[in-house]
Scaffold this motif. Structure first.
Motif, mmCIF file in Angstrom:
data_model
loop_
_atom_site.group_PDB
_atom_site.id
_atom_site.type_symbol
_atom_site.label_atom_id
_atom_site.label_comp_id
_atom_site.label_asym_id
_atom_site.label_seq_id
_atom_site.Cartn_x
_atom_site.Cartn_y
_atom_site.Cartn_z
ATOM 1 N N GLU A 62 24.130 -10.705 33.542
ATOM 2 C CA GLU A 62 23.867 -11.958 32.822
ATOM 3 C C GLU A 62 24.856 -12.220 31.693
ATOM 4 O OE1 GLU A 62 21.812 -8.555 31.082
ATOM 5 O OE2 GLU A 62 21.694 -9.389 33.088
ATOM 6 N N HIS A 63 25.696 -11.239 31.378
ATOM 7 C CA HIS A 63 26.650 -11.383 30.274
ATOM 8 C C HIS A 63 28.105 -11.471 30.708
ATOM 9 C CE1 HIS A 63 23.140 -9.422 28.223
ATOM 10 N NE2 HIS A 63 23.314 -10.519 27.492
ATOM 11 N N ILE A 64 28.351 -11.597 31.990
ATOM 12 C CA ILE A 64 29.735 -11.628 32.454
ATOM 13 C C ILE A 64 29.929 -12.797 33.414
ATOM 14 C CG2 ILE A 64 29.401 -10.044 34.399
ATOM 15 C CD1 ILE A 64 32.173 -8.829 33.615
ATOM 16 N N THR A 65 31.051 -13.480 33.242
ATOM 17 C CA THR A 65 31.399 -14.573 34.152
ATOM 18 C C THR A 65 32.434 -14.059 35.149
ATOM 19 O OG1 THR A 65 33.260 -15.371 32.824
ATOM 20 C CG2 THR A 65 31.062 -16.271 32.306
ATOM 21 N N VAL A 66 32.666 -14.836 36.168
ATOM 22 C CA VAL A 66 33.700 -14.468 37.141
ATOM 23 C C VAL A 66 35.054 -14.385 36.448
ATOM 24 C CG1 VAL A 66 34.934 -15.210 39.214
ATOM 25 C CG2 VAL A 66 32.443 -15.407 39.120
ATOM 26 N N ASP A 67 35.325 -15.332 35.571
ATOM 27 C CA ASP A 67 36.604 -15.313 34.839
ATOM 28 C C ASP A 67 36.748 -14.052 33.987
ATOM 29 O OD1 ASP A 67 37.392 -17.728 35.939
ATOM 30 O OD2 ASP A 67 36.723 -18.915 34.224
ATOM 31 N N ASP A 68 35.648 -13.646 33.337
ATOM 32 C CA ASP A 68 35.664 -12.410 32.545
ATOM 33 C C ASP A 68 35.962 -11.206 33.436
ATOM 34 O OD1 ASP A 68 34.947 -13.851 30.273
ATOM 35 O OD2 ASP A 68 32.809 -13.365 30.458
#
Length: 103
Positions: A62-68
């Motif tokens: 829940e704390h990470i995006t694909v970009d991250d």
């Protein structure tokens, strides 16, 4: 040093010309497929997949995006590519360029 900007422009034009030839001849797709196959064969894909899972576990889904995730794994992914794969790909590109008389 006065010709430095001109050199950068010429280099960019040469890269564009080479890329265009690679695309036009279908060689770019063949090289991409070769790279994909070699990376699977050497276990790179599995290593990177495991690393992705670890990063997601550490940061929390829940704390990470694909970009991250991409930003996090890209340096490791590049570092994990075996030198033998890089050398083979580079040699294939050199061979291709040597066969092109109009570049």
């Amino acid at each position: 040093m006065a010709d430095y900007p001109d050199r950068k422009v010429r280099d960019a034009q040469m890269r564009a010309t080479i890329n265009q030839k690679l695309v036009e001849t279908g060689e770019k797709e063949r090289l991409k497929e070769l790279l994909r196959t070699k990376l699977i064969e050497c276990g790179w894909r599995d290593q990177l997949k495991a690393y992705c899972k670890e990063v997601v576990r550490q940061k929390g889904l829940e704390h990470i995006t694909v970009d991250d995730l991409v930003a996090e794994i890209t340096p490791k992914g590049r570092a994990l590519v075996p030198d033998s794969v890089k050398k083979e790909l580079l040699q294939r590109i050199r061979t291709f360029l040597a066969q092109q008389s109009n570049i």
